[in-house]
Design a protein around this motif. Structure first.
Motif, mmCIF file in Angstrom:
data_model
loop_
_atom_site.group_PDB
_atom_site.id
_atom_site.type_symbol
_atom_site.label_atom_id
_atom_site.label_comp_id
_atom_site.label_asym_id
_atom_site.label_seq_id
_atom_site.Cartn_x
_atom_site.Cartn_y
_atom_site.Cartn_z
ATOM 1 N N LYS A 5 0.821 -1.206 0.000
ATOM 2 C CA LYS A 5 0.000 0.000 0.000
ATOM 3 C C LYS A 5 0.852 1.252 0.000
ATOM 4 O O LYS A 5 0.600 2.200 -0.753
ATOM 5 N N GLY A 6 1.883 1.259 0.840
ATOM 6 C CA GLY A 6 2.749 2.430 0.899
ATOM 7 C C GLY A 6 3.671 2.555 -0.301
ATOM 8 O O GLY A 6 4.016 3.663 -0.717
ATOM 9 N N MET A 7 4.056 1.401 -0.885
ATOM 10 C CA MET A 7 4.994 1.441 -1.996
ATOM 11 C C MET A 7 4.332 1.793 -3.312
ATOM 12 O O MET A 7 5.017 2.219 -4.246
ATOM 13 N N LEU A 8 3.018 1.635 -3.414
ATOM 14 C CA LEU A 8 2.356 1.936 -4.679
ATOM 15 C C LEU A 8 2.577 3.386 -5.117
ATOM 16 O O LEU A 8 3.070 3.632 -6.234
ATOM 17 N N PRO A 9 2.256 4.396 -4.275
ATOM 18 C CA PRO A 9 2.501 5.770 -4.730
ATOM 19 C C PRO A 9 3.983 6.075 -4.909
ATOM 20 O O PRO A 9 4.358 6.882 -5.772
ATOM 21 N N VAL A 10 4.832 5.417 -4.113
ATOM 22 C CA VAL A 10 6.274 5.625 -4.258
ATOM 23 C C VAL A 10 6.745 5.139 -5.623
ATOM 24 O O VAL A 10 7.497 5.827 -6.323
ATOM 25 N N CYS A 11 6.297 3.951 -6.027
ATOM 26 C CA CYS A 11 6.718 3.395 -7.315
ATOM 27 C C CYS A 11 6.161 4.205 -8.481
ATOM 28 O O CYS A 11 6.842 4.385 -9.502
ATOM 29 N N VAL A 12 4.931 4.698 -8.349
ATOM 30 C CA VAL A 12 4.374 5.566 -9.390
ATOM 31 C C VAL A 12 5.225 6.823 -9.527
ATOM 32 O O VAL A 12 5.582 7.251 -10.638
ATOM 33 N N ALA A 13 5.577 7.431 -8.386
ATOM 34 C CA ALA A 13 6.374 8.655 -8.411
ATOM 35 C C ALA A 13 7.769 8.405 -8.975
ATOM 36 O O ALA A 13 8.285 9.201 -9.767
ATOM 37 N N LEU A 14 8.396 7.285 -8.584
ATOM 38 C CA LEU A 14 9.735 6.969 -9.081
ATOM 39 C C LEU A 14 9.722 6.743 -10.590
ATOM 40 O O LEU A 14 10.629 7.181 -11.300
ATOM 41 N N THR A 15 8.693 6.060 -11.072
ATOM 42 C CA THR A 15 8.603 5.814 -12.516
ATOM 43 C C THR A 15 8.416 7.115 -13.274
ATOM 44 O O THR A 15 9.118 7.385 -14.263
ATOM 45 N N ALA A 16 7.458 7.921 -12.835
ATOM 46 C CA ALA A 16 7.185 9.184 -13.521
ATOM 47 C C ALA A 16 8.399 10.109 -13.476
ATOM 48 O O ALA A 16 8.764 10.726 -14.487
ATOM 49 N N LEU A 17 9.030 10.193 -12.324
ATOM 50 C CA LEU A 17 10.187 11.072 -12.195
ATOM 51 C C LEU A 17 11.363 10.560 -13.022
ATOM 52 O O LEU A 17 12.077 11.345 -13.663
ATOM 53 N N GLY A 18 11.558 9.233 -13.018
ATOM 54 C CA GLY A 18 12.624 8.666 -13.822
ATOM 55 C C GLY A 18 12.429 8.919 -15.301
ATOM 56 O O GLY A 18 13.378 9.241 -16.035
ATOM 57 N N LEU A 19 11.192 8.785 -15.777
ATOM 58 C CA LEU A 19 10.895 9.082 -17.175
ATOM 59 C C LEU A 19 11.156 10.548 -17.494
ATOM 60 O O LEU A 19 11.764 10.897 -18.509
ATOM 61 N N ALA A 20 10.674 11.422 -16.619
ATOM 62 C CA ALA A 20 10.811 12.858 -16.862
ATOM 63 C C ALA A 20 12.273 13.297 -16.890
ATOM 64 O O ALA A 20 12.660 14.153 -17.696
ATOM 65 N N LEU A 21 13.094 12.703 -16.018
ATOM 66 C CA LEU A 21 14.481 13.139 -15.894
ATOM 67 C C LEU A 21 15.430 12.430 -16.846
ATOM 68 O O LEU A 21 16.384 13.041 -17.354
ATOM 69 N N PHE A 22 15.182 11.147 -17.103
ATOM 70 C CA PHE A 22 16.193 10.329 -17.763
ATOM 71 C C PHE A 22 15.811 9.806 -19.146
ATOM 72 O O PHE A 22 16.695 9.413 -19.907
ATOM 73 N N ALA A 23 14.523 9.734 -19.462
ATOM 74 C CA ALA A 23 14.135 9.187 -20.766
ATOM 75 C C ALA A 23 14.691 10.073 -21.879
ATOM 76 O O ALA A 23 14.572 11.301 -21.825
ATOM 77 N N PRO A 24 15.289 9.478 -22.905
ATOM 78 C CA PRO A 24 15.942 10.290 -23.936
ATOM 79 C C PRO A 24 14.970 10.959 -24.902
ATOM 80 O O PRO A 24 15.384 11.831 -25.667
ATOM 81 N N PHE A 25 13.697 10.569 -24.886
ATOM 82 C CA PHE A 25 12.748 11.118 -25.853
ATOM 83 C C PHE A 25 11.420 11.403 -25.177
ATOM 84 O O PHE A 25 10.791 10.491 -24.618
ATOM 85 N N ARG A 26 11.011 12.668 -25.160
ATOM 86 C CA ARG A 26 9.700 13.104 -24.663
ATOM 87 C C ARG A 26 9.403 12.507 -23.281
ATOM 88 O O ARG A 26 8.367 11.877 -23.045
ATOM 89 N N GLY A 27 10.327 12.721 -22.358
ATOM 90 C CA GLY A 27 10.222 12.126 -21.030
ATOM 91 C C GLY A 27 9.058 12.642 -20.204
ATOM 92 O O GLY A 27 8.363 11.871 -19.548
#
Length: 331
Positions: free
Chosen positions: A205-227
């Protein structure tokens, strides 16, 4: 409706169908010879493909966590590889043979073909035979990493994996100026795992929002195309998954598409792309007719792949299980 690890759950099949529909819109849209409001139509829908892939990753994490609860490690890996590898190998063979026999299909050498069969595309200078194979490499790496943690004494550390992935990628990006593609997408699988583990694992339950945030933030910061666009799409994916699955929603035609979605994913590029690229330019108003024909052909080939390759691979794995492994975890 929501039994653990159902082979055919209408809600999950609906989500699979939606995921592959998004992929088709995003990937085939770039071939459309039309402008909308001064931009190519493909520019408007390009993020749909990425969003569909991310939804597939969430689905994979959900099913992997669920199915791992009742089997031992060797059976888990056997089932996973039996599900994806036979159809993938046949698809690689199709690409290689088509390149030898049909002029407008891309041609590849023996080294690249063998490297793709071993999931080595992108490494050692091996050229991917399809633009979507990188996602299957990520899937395989996730299966192996998950099994290494879940079925060993490391299991208490399972929910630290997405945190470690984000931290490692941040360090790599700061030191080298680039991030690992695998680590960018790894937390997305744990979003699915956390959704499956709700009510069963005290950390989920606690890790669900954490994992959503980590995924979104990782995409925004590190994805090479339209993060940033991918990060927004992913947040919508996670919310949609929760609503559809928890609500038990089913869309019949999407669920039917979801059943063969893996084979559609394979053949929509390796068969569909060359046909659209060869016959699409210059069609103008007649282009939708070509698109319909390509989609129907890809659908037919994908059904054959699902029926005679995917299902046969799963059946073969079940036969090995009964002879070689203790299937279920002992209470």
């Amino acid at each position: 409706m929501h039994a653990t690890a159902p082979d055919r759950n209408p809600s999950l099949d609906t989500l699979r169908g939606l995921a592959i529909l998004l992929v088709l819109i995003g990937h085939y849209g770039k071939f459309a010879p039309y402008d909308v409001a001064g931009q190519r139509f493909g520019d408007w829908v390009t993020d749909f493909g990425h969003g569909g892939v991310l939804l597939f990753f969430v689905l994979s994490g959900f099913l992997i966590w669920s199915r791992a609860q009742t089997v031992v490690g060797p059976v888990f890996l056997l089932r996973r590889f039996a599900k994806i590898v036979p159809a993938y190998w046949v698809n690689v063979a199709f690409v290689a043979l088509a390149g030898l026999c049909v002029s407008f299909f891309p041609a590849f050498g023996l080294r690249d073909t063998l490297g793709n069969l071993l999931f080595l595309e992108g490494s050692f200078g091996i050229i991917p035979l399809s633009g979507i194979y990188w996602t299957l490499v990520i899937e395989v790496k996730f299966y192996l990493l998950f099994a290494l943690v879940f079925f060993t004494p490391l299991r208490p550390l399972l929910w630290l994996v997405p945190l470690a992935a984000f931290a490692a990628n941040t360090a790599a990006f700061m030191a080298l100026g680039r991030a690992s593609t695998f680590l960018i997408y790894l937390p997305a699988f744990f979003v699915g795992a956390a959704l499956a583990a709700q009510g069963r694992d005290p950390w989920a339950k606690g890790m669900l929002p954490v994992c959503v945030a980590l995924t979104a933030l990782g995409l925004a910061l590190f994805a090479p195309f339209r993060g940033w666009q991918a990060a927004v799409f992913f947040a919508l994916d996670a919310a949609l998954f929760w609503v559809v699955y928890r609500g038990g929603f089913e869309v019949r035609w999407l669920a039917l598409l979801g059943v063969i979605s893996y084979s559609v994913y394979l053949y929509h590029t390796t068969l569909g792309y060359p046909l659209l690229a060869e016959y699409g330019p210059g069609l103008g108003a007649a282009w939708p007719a070509l698109l319909v024909g390509v989609v129907l052909l890809v659908g037919a080939v994908s059904w054959l792949s699902w029926r005679f390759v995917e299902q046969r691979g799963v059946a073969l794995a079940r036969g090995f299980e009964t002879r070689g492994f203790e299937t279920r975890v002992q209470p």
